[in-house]
Design a protein around this motif. Structure first.
Motif, mmCIF file in Angstrom:
data_model
loop_
_atom_site.group_PDB
_atom_site.id
_atom_site.type_symbol
_atom_site.label_atom_id
_atom_site.label_comp_id
_atom_site.label_asym_id
_atom_site.label_seq_id
_atom_site.Cartn_x
_atom_site.Cartn_y
_atom_site.Cartn_z
ATOM 1 N N TYR A 111 0.867 -1.163 -0.141
ATOM 2 C CA TYR A 111 0.037 0.048 0.251
ATOM 3 C C TYR A 111 0.983 1.399 -0.086
ATOM 4 C CZ TYR A 111 -4.509 -2.318 0.807
ATOM 5 O OH TYR A 111 -5.508 -3.063 0.685
ATOM 6 N N VAL A 112 1.743 1.154 0.686
ATOM 7 C CA VAL A 112 2.688 2.327 0.819
ATOM 8 C C VAL A 112 3.490 2.591 -0.555
ATOM 9 C CG1 VAL A 112 4.957 3.225 1.878
ATOM 10 C CG2 VAL A 112 3.475 1.875 3.152
ATOM 11 N N LEU B 29 -9.047 2.741 -10.919
ATOM 12 C CA LEU B 29 -8.125 1.977 -10.209
ATOM 13 C C LEU B 29 -8.170 2.198 -8.673
ATOM 14 C CD1 LEU B 29 -4.728 3.012 -11.926
ATOM 15 C CD2 LEU B 29 -5.839 0.784 -11.991
ATOM 16 N N GLY B 30 -8.608 3.273 -8.308
ATOM 17 C CA GLY B 30 -9.012 3.319 -6.882
ATOM 18 C C GLY B 30 -10.281 2.599 -6.662
ATOM 19 N N ILE C 36 0.804 15.043 -21.092
ATOM 20 C CA ILE C 36 1.146 13.802 -21.670
ATOM 21 C C ILE C 36 2.234 12.963 -20.726
ATOM 22 C CG2 ILE C 36 2.811 12.816 -23.658
ATOM 23 C CD1 ILE C 36 1.605 15.250 -25.295
ATOM 24 N N GLU C 37 3.011 13.551 -20.215
ATOM 25 C CA GLU C 37 3.835 12.872 -19.152
ATOM 26 C C GLU C 37 2.962 12.542 -17.851
ATOM 27 O OE1 GLU C 37 7.042 11.730 -16.889
ATOM 28 O OE2 GLU C 37 6.846 12.280 -18.771
ATOM 29 N N PHE C 38 2.026 12.997 -17.539
ATOM 30 C CA PHE C 38 1.018 12.306 -16.466
ATOM 31 C C PHE C 38 0.440 11.088 -16.844
ATOM 32 C CE2 PHE C 38 -3.173 11.550 -14.807
ATOM 33 C CZ PHE C 38 -2.996 11.701 -13.668
ATOM 34 N N VAL C 39 0.156 11.011 -18.329
ATOM 35 C CA VAL C 39 -0.340 9.761 -19.086
ATOM 36 C C VAL C 39 0.800 8.729 -19.032
ATOM 37 C CG1 VAL C 39 -1.544 8.860 -20.755
ATOM 38 C CG2 VAL C 39 -2.156 11.088 -20.195
ATOM 39 N N ALA C 40 2.004 9.170 -19.247
ATOM 40 C CA ALA C 40 3.167 8.308 -19.087
ATOM 41 C C ALA C 40 3.100 7.589 -17.923
ATOM 42 C CB ALA C 40 4.579 8.959 -19.763
ATOM 43 N N ARG C 41 3.097 8.377 -16.817
ATOM 44 C CA ARG C 41 3.325 7.794 -15.491
ATOM 45 C C ARG C 41 2.262 6.904 -14.926
ATOM 46 N NH1 ARG C 41 6.346 12.830 -11.920
ATOM 47 N NH2 ARG C 41 7.759 13.100 -13.402
ATOM 48 N N LEU C 42 1.042 6.924 -15.748
ATOM 49 C CA LEU C 42 0.104 6.049 -15.173
ATOM 50 C C LEU C 42 0.358 4.582 -15.360
ATOM 51 C CD1 LEU C 42 -3.048 7.993 -16.728
ATOM 52 C CD2 LEU C 42 -2.079 7.856 -14.095
ATOM 53 N N ASP C 43 1.130 4.252 -16.539
ATOM 54 C CA ASP C 43 1.504 2.929 -16.504
ATOM 55 C C ASP C 43 2.227 2.344 -15.424
ATOM 56 O OD1 ASP C 43 0.587 3.206 -19.272
ATOM 57 O OD2 ASP C 43 2.662 3.709 -20.215
ATOM 58 N N ARG C 44 3.088 3.225 -14.556
ATOM 59 C CA ARG C 44 3.797 2.832 -13.490
ATOM 60 C C ARG C 44 2.742 2.547 -12.218
ATOM 61 N NH1 ARG C 44 8.886 1.108 -14.765
ATOM 62 N NH2 ARG C 44 9.844 2.612 -16.348
ATOM 63 N N LEU C 45 1.676 3.478 -12.405
ATOM 64 C CA LEU C 45 0.590 3.184 -11.397
ATOM 65 C C LEU C 45 -0.206 1.922 -11.501
ATOM 66 C CD1 LEU C 45 -0.878 4.295 -9.081
ATOM 67 C CD2 LEU C 45 -2.220 5.959 -10.644
ATOM 68 N N GLU D 235 0.983 -0.762 -12.852
ATOM 69 C CA GLU D 235 1.838 -1.873 -12.614
ATOM 70 C C GLU D 235 1.886 -2.219 -11.024
ATOM 71 O OE1 GLU D 235 5.554 -1.236 -14.120
ATOM 72 O OE2 GLU D 235 5.085 -1.419 -16.414
ATOM 73 N N ALA D 236 1.897 -0.959 -10.254
ATOM 74 C CA ALA D 236 2.003 -1.107 -8.719
ATOM 75 C C ALA D 236 0.709 -1.678 -8.276
ATOM 76 C CB ALA D 236 2.129 0.402 -8.184
ATOM 77 N N VAL D 237 -0.658 -1.177 -8.841
ATOM 78 C CA VAL D 237 -2.013 -1.647 -8.314
ATOM 79 C C VAL D 237 -1.962 -3.213 -8.842
ATOM 80 C CG1 VAL D 237 -4.255 -1.399 -8.837
ATOM 81 C CG2 VAL D 237 -2.812 0.637 -8.505
#
Length: 541
Positions: free
Chosen positions: A310-311, A363-364, A514-523, A525-527
């Motif tokens: 979770y952290v 995701l939430g 666009i950078e925010f959307v690119a970071r969503l891939d990491r999110l 994967e974490a979920v």
């Protein structure tokens, strides 16, 4: 009546005056203190989080139960005045959540046990040394314990991250040892004194844990779970709020500089929630550490539940939230892109932001329901909308490089394009001169109507016309008035450079999105990793 004026006096009793002053003081408060306002603040504080009231109730119940051991004759005859240690234990170790109470209780129990064993050993050694050497040995032992525990060990524990949760245990060793060794020396039976202390501490700890678990339990794991879900919603809401306000802003209303630097934006509630999310790292770590001490409960039935994941998910979410804060910074730039240029890219920006916010909310929602389904369709929509935005900015990059070259007569003011005009990216360069001409015609008609309706001196009419042109120019460039006024008459390359910089702020906003959307891939994967370790119920997308 004989020519003299009569008069009457009204005497108010002194007691009635004081009573009236006291009554006024009750309503107004003492020294400007308002009881009604204070009670309203307390009510709002309690209503904000009902767990605060529950925690207060449980602490009072625990202290009451332990106090009955002193108030009742039978328990008091067994333990005597030493039972006061039970009350101190309840007050010291009782925490808001069950996990934090278990952690505190473990430190309390282990510290008291080690302190009792050490005190008994030193007391026996002192008794064997004789009456003369006994106080000397006790004094030296206290000095060494204080020096080693309070100075060396405690400082070392604070610097060692894995031992930070046990810092309280070392402090318990310190004061418990001193109290046991000194009281045992005066009473003459250190073993009996130590055992009574340990019994009293055990009773207080047992009562505190029992009340915390059985009476309206507050679980750290549940709070951590809800806090993470709330953070997802905060980031999504803040993204949509920021993009909507950026596209709707026409450049006329700017917040005061003092409010900007103090982050006071009353019309942006989602921004404050997102800012709180970025500052929640310590809270999530504290809840995760406390949740590790809790037994399986509720929806979390696994023995070794992956609370640390979770952290990690929260850290990745903050990694995305930083981009939202950057977008918010562009929203409050001193140099803004022209409003019509923002409208030209409105559909692409709005679509990308909406799809990204929907993905974050889903995701939430999956974490909240503890069900996981790979959002293939949502991911595809997000990527397609982002590619459209990227393609639009690439194809029309000339609008960001030199706004004055792309727009003929760039110094002519114009209004926001009407709905009858097309604002597609292919036609924006051709339609801007037409919009400027329409704006000038409308401004001239408005001035003629005002001049015909009212008698205005010619000089004042010319001044009003130039003032209107100046305001329209500020709206064109979305520029602070002082800088537009300074460069209005100068013109030249410097003003064109400033116009180009203003247009590039839109490119900055699109790049951050666009950078925010690119970071969503990491999110994602974490979920996905959290769902596997927590054994979420998997569903097909």
């Amino acid at each position: 009546m004989n020519g003299t004026k009569s008069h009457s006096e009204i005497n108010i009793p002194q007691g009635a005056t004081k009573a009236k002053q006291q009554e006024t003081g009750k309503h107004a408060g003492i020294g400007g203190f308002s009881y009604k306002a204070w009670m309203w603040k307390v009510w709002e504080f309690a209503r904000e989080d009902s767990n605060r009231v529950t925690f207060s109730f449980k602490v009072g119940l625990s202290v009451l139960l332990v106090s009955l051991l002193i108030l009742c004759q039978a328990p008091y005859a067994i333990f005597g005045t030493k039972i006061i240690w039970s009350i101190l234990t309840v007050v010291v170790m009782f925490e808001c959540t069950v996990g934090a109470t278990f952690n505190r209780g473990f430190n309390r129990a282990l510290g008291s046990l080690l302190a009792g064993i050490l005190a008994i050993a030193v007391a026996q050694l002192a008794l064997c040394s004789g009456r003369i050497a006994e106080p000397t040995i006790i004094g030296i032992s206290i000095f060494l314990i204080l020096h080693l525990n309070a100075g060396t060990i405690t400082s070392f524990v604070r610097l060692w991250p894995s031992l930070v949760p046990y810092e309280y245990g070392f402090r318990v060793i310190l004061f418990t040892y001193c109290l046991i060794i000194i009281s045992g020396y005066r009473m003459g039976n250190p073993i009996r004194t130590a055992m009574d202390r340990l019994y009293s501490i055990a009773i207080g700890g047992f009562v505190g844990v029992l009340v915390n678990v059985l009476a309206f339990p507050i679980w750290s794991g549940e709070q951590l779970h809800n806090e993470l879900v709330s953070s997802f919603n905060s980031v999504a809401d803040s993204l949509e709020e920021c993009v909507k306000k950026y596209l709707d802003d026409d450049g006329l209303n700017h917040p005061e500089f003092s409010k900007t630097i103090m982050d006071e934006f009353p019309d942006e509630p989602a921004y404050r929630k997102c800012k709180a999310t970025l500052n929640s790292s310590m809270k999530l770590e504290s809840l995760a550490n406390s949740a590790k001490w809790e037994p399986p409960h509720g929806r979390f039935q696994h023995i070794f539940y992956p609370w640390s994941e979770y952290v990690k998910v929260g850290a990745v979410l903050r990694y995305c939230g930083y981009e939202v804060m950057a977008l918010h910074g562009v929203l409050h730039f001193e140099i803004q892109a022209p409003h019509n240029l923002r409208v030209a890219f409105q559909s692409e920006i709005q679509d990308a932001a909406t799809q990204a916010a929907e993905l974050v909310r889903n995701l939430g929602k999956d974490i909240s329901n503890m069900k996981w389904s790979l959002k293939t369709s949502l991911l595809k929509k997000v990527h397609i909308s982002t590619e459209r935005l990227q393609h639009a900015t690439d194809m029309h990059s000339y609008l960001f490089i030199s706004n004055s070259e792309a727009i003929n007569n760039s110094y002519k003011p114009f209004l926001k394009p009407s709905h009858t005009h097309s604002t597609t990216l292919h036609d924006i360069s051709n339609q801007l001169p037409e919009l400027e001409g329409n704006c000038l015609v409308k401004n001239s008609e408005a001035l003629n109507q005002s001049a015909s309706s009212e008698t205005i001196p010619p000089g004042q009419l010319v001044e009003s016309y130039h003032e209107m042109m100046r305001r329209q120019s500020r709206r064109l460039h979305s520029w602070p008035s002082r800088e537009v006024d300074a460069f209005e008459e100068e013109g030249g390359p410097r003003m064109r450079t400033l116009e180009s910089t203003a247009a590039q702020s839109l490119d900055t906003f699109a790049s951050l999105l666009i950078e925010f959307v690119a970071r969503l891939d990491r999110l994602v994967e974490a979920v996905d990793e959290l769902s596997k370790m927590a054994k979420f119920k998997h569903e097909n997308s």
